[in-house]
Write a protein that holds these residues in place. Structure first.
Motif, PDB file in Angstrom:
ATOM      1  N   PHE A 587     -22.111  33.124  44.479  1.00 21.50           N
ATOM      2  CA  PHE A 587     -21.431  32.804  43.213  1.00 21.50           C
ATOM      3  C   PHE A 587     -21.472  31.318  42.867  1.00 21.50           C
ATOM      4  O   PHE A 587     -20.867  30.881  41.901  1.00 21.50           O
ATOM      5  CB  PHE A 587     -19.966  33.262  43.284  1.00 21.50           C
ATOM      6  CG  PHE A 587     -19.806  34.692  43.678  1.00 21.50           C
ATOM      7  CD1 PHE A 587     -20.487  35.702  43.020  1.00 21.50           C
ATOM      8  CD2 PHE A 587     -18.984  35.035  44.751  1.00 21.50           C
ATOM      9  CE1 PHE A 587     -20.347  37.028  43.395  1.00 21.50           C
ATOM     10  CE2 PHE A 587     -18.831  36.360  45.128  1.00 21.50           C
ATOM     11  CZ  PHE A 587     -19.521  37.364  44.446  1.00 21.50           C
ATOM     12  N   THR A 588     -22.198  30.525  43.689  1.00 20.18           N
ATOM     13  CA  THR A 588     -22.258  29.089  43.431  1.00 20.18           C
ATOM     14  C   THR A 588     -23.704  28.619  43.487  1.00 20.18           C
ATOM     15  O   THR A 588     -24.607  29.344  43.929  1.00 20.18           O
ATOM     16  CB  THR A 588     -21.429  28.299  44.458  1.00 20.18           C
ATOM     17  OG1 THR A 588     -21.858  28.665  45.789  1.00 20.18           O
ATOM     18  CG2 THR A 588     -19.953  28.582  44.309  1.00 20.18           C
ATOM     19  N   ALA A 589     -23.936  27.394  43.037  1.00 22.40           N
ATOM     20  CA  ALA A 589     -25.263  26.785  43.074  1.00 22.40           C
ATOM     21  C   ALA A 589     -25.103  25.281  43.236  1.00 22.40           C
ATOM     22  O   ALA A 589     -24.048  24.707  42.948  1.00 22.40           O
ATOM     23  CB  ALA A 589     -26.039  27.118  41.802  1.00 22.40           C
ATOM     24  N   PHE A 590     -26.178  24.636  43.706  1.00 19.10           N
ATOM     25  CA  PHE A 590     -26.207  23.176  43.821  1.00 19.10           C
ATOM     26  C   PHE A 590     -26.835  22.602  42.547  1.00 19.10           C
ATOM     27  O   PHE A 590     -27.925  23.029  42.146  1.00 19.10           O
ATOM     28  CB  PHE A 590     -27.036  22.741  45.029  1.00 19.10           C
ATOM     29  CG  PHE A 590     -26.353  22.958  46.359  1.00 19.10           C
ATOM     30  CD1 PHE A 590     -25.626  21.941  46.955  1.00 19.10           C
ATOM     31  CD2 PHE A 590     -26.445  24.176  47.017  1.00 19.10           C
ATOM     32  CE1 PHE A 590     -25.010  22.128  48.183  1.00 19.10           C
ATOM     33  CE2 PHE A 590     -25.836  24.369  48.235  1.00 19.10           C
ATOM     34  CZ  PHE A 590     -25.109  23.347  48.831  1.00 19.10           C
ATOM     35  N   ILE A 591     -26.190  21.641  41.930  1.00 17.43           N
ATOM     36  CA  ILE A 591     -26.685  21.036  40.701  1.00 17.43           C
ATOM     37  C   ILE A 591     -26.661  19.513  40.840  1.00 17.43           C
ATOM     38  O   ILE A 591     -25.649  18.937  41.280  1.00 17.43           O
ATOM     39  CB  ILE A 591     -25.868  21.498  39.466  1.00 17.43           C
ATOM     40  CG1 ILE A 591     -26.312  20.755  38.190  1.00 17.43           C
ATOM     41  CG2 ILE A 591     -24.379  21.317  39.701  1.00 17.43           C
ATOM     42  CD1 ILE A 591     -27.654  21.160  37.687  1.00 17.43           C
ATOM     43  N   ALA A 592     -27.782  18.861  40.495  1.00 15.76           N
ATOM     44  CA  ALA A 592     -27.867  17.400  40.491  1.00 15.76           C
ATOM     45  C   ALA A 592     -28.523  16.966  39.191  1.00 15.76           C
ATOM     46  O   ALA A 592     -29.545  17.524  38.787  1.00 15.76           O
ATOM     47  CB  ALA A 592     -28.674  16.895  41.686  1.00 15.76           C
ATOM     48  N   ILE A 593     -27.941  15.996  38.525  1.00 14.23           N
ATOM     49  CA  ILE A 593     -28.475  15.487  37.255  1.00 14.23           C
ATOM     50  C   ILE A 593     -28.691  13.995  37.385  1.00 14.23           C
ATOM     51  O   ILE A 593     -27.784  13.246  37.775  1.00 14.23           O
ATOM     52  CB  ILE A 593     -27.522  15.802  36.084  1.00 14.23           C
ATOM     53  CG1 ILE A 593     -27.358  17.322  35.926  1.00 14.23           C
ATOM     54  CG2 ILE A 593     -28.041  15.184  34.792  1.00 14.23           C
ATOM     55  CD1 ILE A 593     -26.358  17.723  34.879  1.00 14.23           C
TER      56      ILE A 593
END
Length: 774
Positions: A587-593
């Motif tokens: 239900f989660t993910a890794f996000i980098a911007i």
């Protein structure tokens, strides 16, 4: 036509992924794996690179970052939908973004998206995960770095249309390289490290040999799963590691308290283990999809998967105990049963099944496991015949979670022993089947042989069932224990069980705790205890915490699917735990911007899918105890008869030894010193003589004195029959000769035929008792 420069796919598109570098840190039974992926955009427009790749099913992704130039961006764990929206928004505004997410269908498949990589720019993407090392049949600890992601078969009625696209190329054509180095640390000395890929020499870092480094040989191409097998001295010693809390975390939370990991190896009483059960309903479920025609490995002379499965079924059928029941089910897009329902094991049913095994082909289309399992579970269990499911598959299925949920629902009616065949088998599926149904999982890759691993699982299946398992923690009264692992539901002799628990409360000094595991085995109460220090170990990182978090997350995910999302708060608890621990979940993910200075990138965004590979004896070596056993066996059968005089007994004994000398040309331990030569060369090439001998054994455990047996012994039928003493039954004599050949020339494959020999020895003992009856 535009010619693409650099590395290209089979579609002649540039590949932005250039190399993968992996660093592995092994601490006893667990490992932290750090992978760095180097990307470069050699095109004239901004690029989005999509990489669909496998990870071990039990792995917990715990860190994800990207480095552009000198700038590093560390990803955050967020709710999956929110992370996806942020990623899309970043791309639409021309910003660089990186997204790592777990597949909705299978927890061992991940999607890595590298968005808005400018023309000519390089990016370095790093991800870390922690994983447990599985125990193999030879006591080695297995670490697998999956490379192969074979196309997952999607059932026609699954209704799943949102699966990520997988780009693949033939094995050997992967357009990026791999380098791997490992640091191994263990409480016990490291005996050796082996691999299916060439390794540089093992380098010990201390005189105790408890620390070492090893690396893949230079020039390795990432076209197969990389497997490391670690061998420690005293592998089966129980151990405990207490890991200190994360300094920045709030006390009372999982990361803010110490976590203990226990490695338990239960020891069963010898008197119980001496009598294996002879009951059971054995169901052999075999993958017959088209991919089972693929070779077992990429080396020359590799056997195809379905042939290996046929040979394994031959061994299993010959090894079953009299009095049990069995059936064989082949599956692909459809499924077929050898018998309408399980049949009693006899010479007739065994012969009928073996004939069908010979005709078995990989001709049933795709890989659909769900329907045959539903059929099996619809059949009532047989009274007093515990159901044992042996499932062989290359694991190329898409609906992994649906299959595991079905198995868990029916776990109370059976045990499942699962086998992942060849490169690319889903670790989540194979390990999950065994875990949910109280069994054991095996993987057959590279040069592995399936037969010894199948025999180990059969040995587990024949062990007396362990029931009424309880775990009691004994700690100081100011300390409380919160288990993170689900309750133990299965124990096998020599099988490791890992337990995680959170420790809350104040501790003073080097206080100790212990855990007591109690269970009932063959109606006998058994107790095993392990004591451990509550003082945290040094330099463990947060590996134990993250594995404990992953274990709890997986249990909650199963609970949420069972309730079909109806149980309030379970999904929210998973998300909260995932964010707190930094561990991936469904239900989660890794996000980098990466928010660049100046104007956003302009131009059409090109999408490139990074491809993954697609594959579809000398008798003197016998221990003296074995020699003595054979000598005594021959002596009792041939010479211990009341109507023989001592002179006749000695003459018969010498004749038997002389026959053995001429027939096999090896030396038994005996009172008469005789010099023997090495085995005579065979007069003509044969197919595997071991399998030929095994195929001749009867269901009762005996062999028949016939020409086919003589052929295996490289003798004529007359040469085999003539030396038989008149008082000895023909089948007993043939069985003795077969056992002598097995112990004489096939000791290296003893795991394959150990159960055949047990049946044969039982038959000989019974024959000996008959000879002594008045």
């Amino acid at each position: 036509m535009v010619t693409c420069c650099g590395l290209v796919t089979v579609k002649n598109e540039p590949v932005p992924l250039k190399s993968i570098a992996v660093e592995v840190s092994v601490q006893g039974h667990v490992a932290t794996v750090s992978s760095t992926l180097q990307y470069e955009n050699q095109e004239q427009s901004p690029l989005e690179a999509i990489f669909i790749f496998p990870l071990p099913g039990e792995a917990a992704v715990c860190r994800f970052s990207a480095k552009i130039g000198q700038t590093e961006v560390v990803a955050e764990v967020q709710e999956k939908q929110k992370a996806q929206e942020q990623y899309d928004d970043a791309l639409s505004s021309g910003q660089q973004a990186f997204l790592l997410e777990e597949s909705d269908e299978s927890p061992d498949v991940f999607k890595l998206s590298v968005g808005s990589l400018p023309p000519g720019e390089k990016a370095s993407v790093s991800l870390d995960y922690v994983t447990e090392l599985s125990v193999q049949a030879d006591d080695g600890l297995r670490l697998c770095l999956p490379a192969v992601l074979n196309p997952r078969y999607q059932p026609q009625d699954s209704g799943s249309g949102g699966s990520a696209q997988v780009s693949s190329v033939p094995a050997g054509s992967v357009p990026y390289s791999l380098s791997l180095s490992a640091h191994v640390s263990s409480p016990h000395p490291i005996s050796r490290v082996e691999s299916n890929c060439p390794l540089d020499p093992l380098n010990y870092l201390n005189t105790e040999k408890t620390q070492a480094t090893v690396s893949l040989a230079a020039g390795h191409q990432f076209d197969r799963d990389v497997e490391l097998l670690l061998y420690y001295q005293d592998t089966h010693q129980p151990t405990a590691i207490v890991e200190a809390a994360q300094a920045s975390a709030k006390p009372g939370t999982l990361m803010g308290d110490p976590v203990v990991m226990l490695s338990l190896y239960p020891e069963f009483p010898k008197d119980v283990m001496s009598s294996m059960t002879s009951h059971g309903e054995f169901l052999f479920v075999v993958d017959r999809s088209g991919s089972m025609e693929c070779p077992m490995h990429l080396g020359s002379g590799s056997q195809d998967r379905i042939s290996s499965a046929r040979e394994t079924l031959l061994l299993l059928l010959k090894s079953l105990p009299m009095g049990c029941y069995f059936n064989i089910i082949g599956f692909g897009s459809s499924y077929e049963s050898f018998f309408p329902k399980s049949v009693e094991y006899s010479q007739k049913t065994m012969d009928e099944a073996l004939q069908k095994v010979k005709e078995m082909r990989a001709d049933l289309g795709g890989t659909e496991i769900l329907q045959p399992l539903k059929h099996i579970y619809s059949q009532p269990c047989l009274p007093d015949q515990p159901r044992q499911l042996f499932l062989f598959t290359d694991g190329e299925v898409e609906n992994t979670k649906e299959v595991l949920d079905l198995v868990k629902t029916n776990a109370g009616s059976h045990r499942c022993f699962s086998f992942g065949i060849g490169e690319g088998a889903s670790t989540a599926l194979i390990s999950g089947l065994a875990k949910q149904a109280r069994g054991h999982a095996q993987f057959i890759t590279g040069q592995d042989r399936m037969q010894p691993k199948a025999m180990q699982s059969l040995r587990f299946a024949l062990q007396p069932a362990v029931v009424d398992i309880s775990v009691k923690w004994n700690v100081p009264k100011e300390v409380s224990v919160t288990p993170l692992s689900p309750p133990i539901r299965v124990l096998f002799q020599g099988h490791r069980a890992l337990l995680y628990a959170q420790l809350t409360g104040e501790r003073s000094g080097d206080t100790e705790g212990s855990v007591t595991v109690k269970y009932s085995l063959a109606k006998q109460p058994v107790e095993n205890q392990l004591s451990f220090s509550l003082k945290p170990a040094e330099d463990t990182g947060m590996t134990v915490h993250r594995l404990g978090a992953r274990t709890l997350i997986q249990s909650l995910e199963v609970e949420e699917r069972e309730q079909d999302g109806g149980k309030e708060g379970v999904k929210e608890k998973v998300i909260e735990l995932s964010i707190q621990s930094g561990v991936s979940s469904a239900f989660t993910a890794f996000i980098a911007i990466h928010k660049r200075d100046g104007e956003a990138l302009q131009g059409q965004l090109l999408r490139r899918h990074v491809p993954t590979p697609n594959v579809n004896v000398c008798f003197n070596l016998i221990p003296n105890t074995c020699k003595l056993l054979l000598c005594l066996m021959l002596f009792f059968i041939v010479t211990q008869q009341k109507d023989l005089t001592a002179t006749v007994r000695i003459r018969v004994w010498v004749e038997v030894l002389m026959y053995i000398k001429e027939a096999f040309r090896f030396q038994l331990c005996c009172p008469i010193p005789i010099d023997f030569d090495s085995p005579a060369p065979t007069s003509k090439p044969m197919r595997d003589p071991l399998l030929q001998l095994i195929s001749l054994q009867k269901a009762s455990g005996s062999w028949v004195l016939e020409a086919a047996l003589a052929e295996v012994l490289v003798k004529t039928e007359e040469e085999v029959s003539k030396p038989k003493p008149a008082q000895v039954d023909q089948e007993v004599w043939a069985t003795v000769l077969a056992l002598i050949w097995l112990y004489g020339f096939k000791m290296e494959a003893q795991e394959d035929w150990q159960f055949l020999a047990m049946k044969a020895l039982t038959l000989i003992v019974l024959a000996t008792l008959v000879l002594h009856l008045p």
